[in-house]
Design a protein around this motif. Structure first.
Motif, PDB file in Angstrom:
ATOM      1  N   LEU A 118      25.374  41.513  35.574  1.00 52.90           N
ATOM      2  CA  LEU A 118      26.341  40.547  36.095  1.00 52.90           C
ATOM      3  C   LEU A 118      25.984  40.113  37.505  1.00 52.90           C
ATOM      4  N   MET A 119      25.480  41.036  38.325  1.00 57.41           N
ATOM      5  CA  MET A 119      25.129  40.712  39.705  1.00 57.41           C
ATOM      6  C   MET A 119      23.986  39.724  39.781  1.00 57.41           C
ATOM      7  N   LEU A 120      23.013  39.837  38.871  1.00 56.63           N
ATOM      8  CA  LEU A 120      21.790  39.040  38.986  1.00 56.63           C
ATOM      9  C   LEU A 120      21.715  37.875  38.010  1.00 56.63           C
ATOM     10  N   TYR A 121      22.147  38.089  36.774  1.00 57.17           N
ATOM     11  CA  TYR A 121      21.882  37.092  35.741  1.00 57.17           C
ATOM     12  C   TYR A 121      23.136  36.605  35.015  1.00 57.17           C
ATOM     13  N   GLY A 122      24.255  37.265  35.210  1.00 58.95           N
ATOM     14  CA  GLY A 122      25.449  36.941  34.427  1.00 58.95           C
ATOM     15  C   GLY A 122      26.352  35.911  35.047  1.00 58.95           C
ATOM     16  N   ASN A 123      25.914  35.314  36.169  1.00 55.63           N
ATOM     17  CA  ASN A 123      26.733  34.296  36.851  1.00 55.63           C
ATOM     18  C   ASN A 123      28.112  34.821  37.224  1.00 55.63           C
ATOM     19  N   ASP A 124      28.211  36.111  37.517  1.00 56.81           N
ATOM     20  CA  ASP A 124      29.479  36.693  37.955  1.00 56.81           C
ATOM     21  C   ASP A 124      29.175  37.802  38.954  1.00 56.81           C
ATOM     22  N   PHE A 125      28.616  37.391  40.080  1.00 62.54           N
ATOM     23  CA  PHE A 125      28.196  38.347  41.097  1.00 62.54           C
ATOM     24  C   PHE A 125      29.360  39.207  41.572  1.00 62.54           C
ATOM     25  N   GLN A 126      30.536  38.612  41.791  1.00 61.50           N
ATOM     26  CA  GLN A 126      31.686  39.367  42.289  1.00 61.50           C
ATOM     27  C   GLN A 126      32.058  40.491  41.331  1.00 61.50           C
ATOM     28  N   ALA A 127      32.083  40.177  40.034  1.00 57.94           N
ATOM     29  CA  ALA A 127      32.414  41.198  39.042  1.00 57.94           C
ATOM     30  C   ALA A 127      31.349  42.288  39.019  1.00 57.94           C
ATOM     31  N   GLY A 128      30.088  41.894  39.131  1.00 63.06           N
ATOM     32  CA  GLY A 128      29.009  42.867  39.089  1.00 63.06           C
ATOM     33  C   GLY A 128      29.051  43.841  40.235  1.00 63.06           C
ATOM     34  N   TYR A 129      29.231  43.324  41.448  1.00 65.78           N
ATOM     35  CA  TYR A 129      29.227  44.282  42.562  1.00 65.78           C
ATOM     36  C   TYR A 129      30.540  45.048  42.630  1.00 65.78           C
ATOM     37  N   GLY A 130      31.632  44.465  42.101  1.00 67.69           N
ATOM     38  CA  GLY A 130      32.870  45.230  41.995  1.00 67.69           C
ATOM     39  C   GLY A 130      32.713  46.409  41.052  1.00 67.69           C
ATOM     40  N   MET A 131      32.042  46.180  39.926  1.00 66.36           N
ATOM     41  CA  MET A 131      31.755  47.272  39.004  1.00 66.36           C
ATOM     42  C   MET A 131      30.836  48.306  39.637  1.00 66.36           C
ATOM     43  N   ALA A 132      29.826  47.840  40.367  1.00 64.60           N
ATOM     44  CA  ALA A 132      28.868  48.766  40.985  1.00 64.60           C
ATOM     45  C   ALA A 132      29.575  49.691  41.977  1.00 64.60           C
ATOM     46  N   ILE A 133      30.451  49.130  42.822  1.00 61.43           N
ATOM     47  CA  ILE A 133      31.195  49.962  43.774  1.00 61.43           C
ATOM     48  C   ILE A 133      32.032  50.995  43.029  1.00 61.43           C
ATOM     49  N   ALA A 134      32.744  50.544  41.991  1.00 60.88           N
ATOM     50  CA  ALA A 134      33.620  51.456  41.250  1.00 60.88           C
ATOM     51  C   ALA A 134      32.818  52.567  40.573  1.00 60.88           C
ATOM     52  N   LEU A 135      31.648  52.236  40.030  1.00 62.42           N
ATOM     53  CA  LEU A 135      30.822  53.246  39.377  1.00 62.42           C
ATOM     54  C   LEU A 135      30.295  54.263  40.381  1.00 62.42           C
ATOM     55  N   PHE A 136      29.811  53.789  41.516  1.00 61.01           N
ATOM     56  CA  PHE A 136      29.370  54.721  42.543  1.00 61.01           C
ATOM     57  C   PHE A 136      30.553  55.555  43.053  1.00 61.01           C
TER      58      PHE A 136
END
Length: 386
Positions: free
Chosen positions: A159-177
């Protein structure tokens, strides 16, 4: 005992903690130079902000998390673990990803996607294989959380790089970490407090399990209704505060090597509160405070202490934080203050603040690289192989 495998490739933490030291030293200062216009943006089909977020989470962060999990999982299930050529291939994939993220702008899309996903895809598959294959002898039943989280990291990255939803991708990344840090702090601080102060801290499954479940549910925050995520974030923060009270912080803060772990814990709580209250209060923060509370407060404070402790303990050395080790930890606390608190009072100096906080990372992780990469490349001093 003589081993034909060079020491660097005997256990997962060795190559990946070395790479993490280099990444922590270079990535923040590179971003500061890009932010101020002194360094051109990477030659890649991503914005500089995408590059910065991705490299801190999936470059630096996953070098640390990968090294930690490669080492821990083998101990959790009592096997030899990945070593030798397997680690060499993973490290090569990590390096290729860094090349692709910074210089792969002209690469064909299939090649670029392969380069940017080979490391995470491979290490996630290897860790999952270990946890699933040896599930019956796993010391921690709640490692099921990692079985869910590992593939979820791949979704966040996409999502961060290719899914055209950067906000969702980095939100997921923070939550996973965040979940990974909560699990790690829960397990390690119990032993640290017992060893340092001969005391027990509260471990109550009826509290610990809801904390982890709420953390995992918040991975879906970008896709859930805002009132629901506000309530979930607030509930998780409250549970964490309750547990913190029973984790004897008055003792922990007597020693910087343990106290800094508690600072990371409080940074997670503060980040959750800002996320929750930010949805209902119209307060404007300067400088993405929520994100940087986690990256500077949790990752920036906890990770150096982890690197020092594991690098010493797992190479046969006594786990004692000497003067320079403590200086590194204080520098990272200073970086947190400079990056999160100072902009609220001096917004006009924001560019200088970004440079100052990145310089703290440069000095701290540069010191760790100088001191610990040679140790990571040497055999254990107690005669054991790994």
């Amino acid at each position: 005992m003589f081993s034909p495998t060079p020491p660097l490739w005997l256990v997962g933490f060795r190559p990946f903690f070395a790479l993490a030291c280099l990444a922590g030293m270079l990535f923040p200062i590179a971003w500061a130079l890009m932010f101020s216009g002194s360094l051109p943006a990477p030659n890649a089909p991503f914005t500089s902000v995408q590059w910065h977020a991705h490299e801190m989470f999936f470059g630096f962060g996953w070098a640390v998390l990968g090294g930690f999990l490669l080492t821990s999982t083998k101990n959790w299930v009592n096997i030899r673990g990945y070593h030798g050529p397997a680690l060499m291939l993973l490290a090569a994939a990590w390096l290729v990803e860094r090349l692709g993220m910074s210089f792969g702008g002209q690469w064909p899309l299939p090649v670029a996607m392969l380069a940017n996903n080979a490391f995470l895809g491979s290490i996630a598959a290897m860790l999952l294989l270990t946890l699933v294959r040896y599930r019956s002898q796993d010391s921690y039943r709640d490692n099921a959380f990692f079985m869910v989280m590992l593939p979820a990291f791949l979704i966040a990255k996409y999502l961060m790089l290719y899914g055209n939803d950067f906000q969702a991708g980095y939100g997921m990344a923070i939550a996973l970490f965040r979940v990974a840090f909560l699990v790690m702090l829960e397990r390690t601080l119990t032993g640290f407090m017992k060893a340092a102060f001969q005391t027990q801290i509260l471990r109550q499954p009826r509290l610990d399990m809801p904390i982890k479940l709420l953390g995992l549910l918040l991975v879906l925050e970008p896709f859930l209704p805002r009132p629901l995520t506000t309530g979930l974030s607030l509930a998780l923060a409250i549970l964490l505060v309750i547990r913190f009270v029973f984790w004897k912080p008055h003792l922990a803060f007597r020693r910087i090597d343990i106290g800094i772990m508690y600072i990371g814990y409080l940074a997670i709580v503060s980040q959750l509160l800002i996320e929750a209250l930010g949805h209902v209060m119209n307060f404007v923060w300067v400088g993405s405070v929520s994100v940087h509370l986690f990256t500077f407060g949790a990752m920036g404070c906890v990770i150096p202490a982890m690197i020092i402790r594991i690098s010493k303990g797992h190479t046969g050395r006594k786990v004692v934080f000497d003067g320079l080790d403590r200086v590194v930890l204080y520098i990272m606390i200073l970086a947190l203050i400079v990056r999160v608190a100072v902009p609220q009072f001096a917004p006009g100096a924001y560019i200088g603040i970004v440079h100052a906080s990145a310089t703290c990372w440069l000095i701290a992780f540069g010191t760790l690289a100088w001191r610990y990469i040679p140790i990571l490349m040497q055999a254990r001093i107690d005669g054991r192989e790994h």
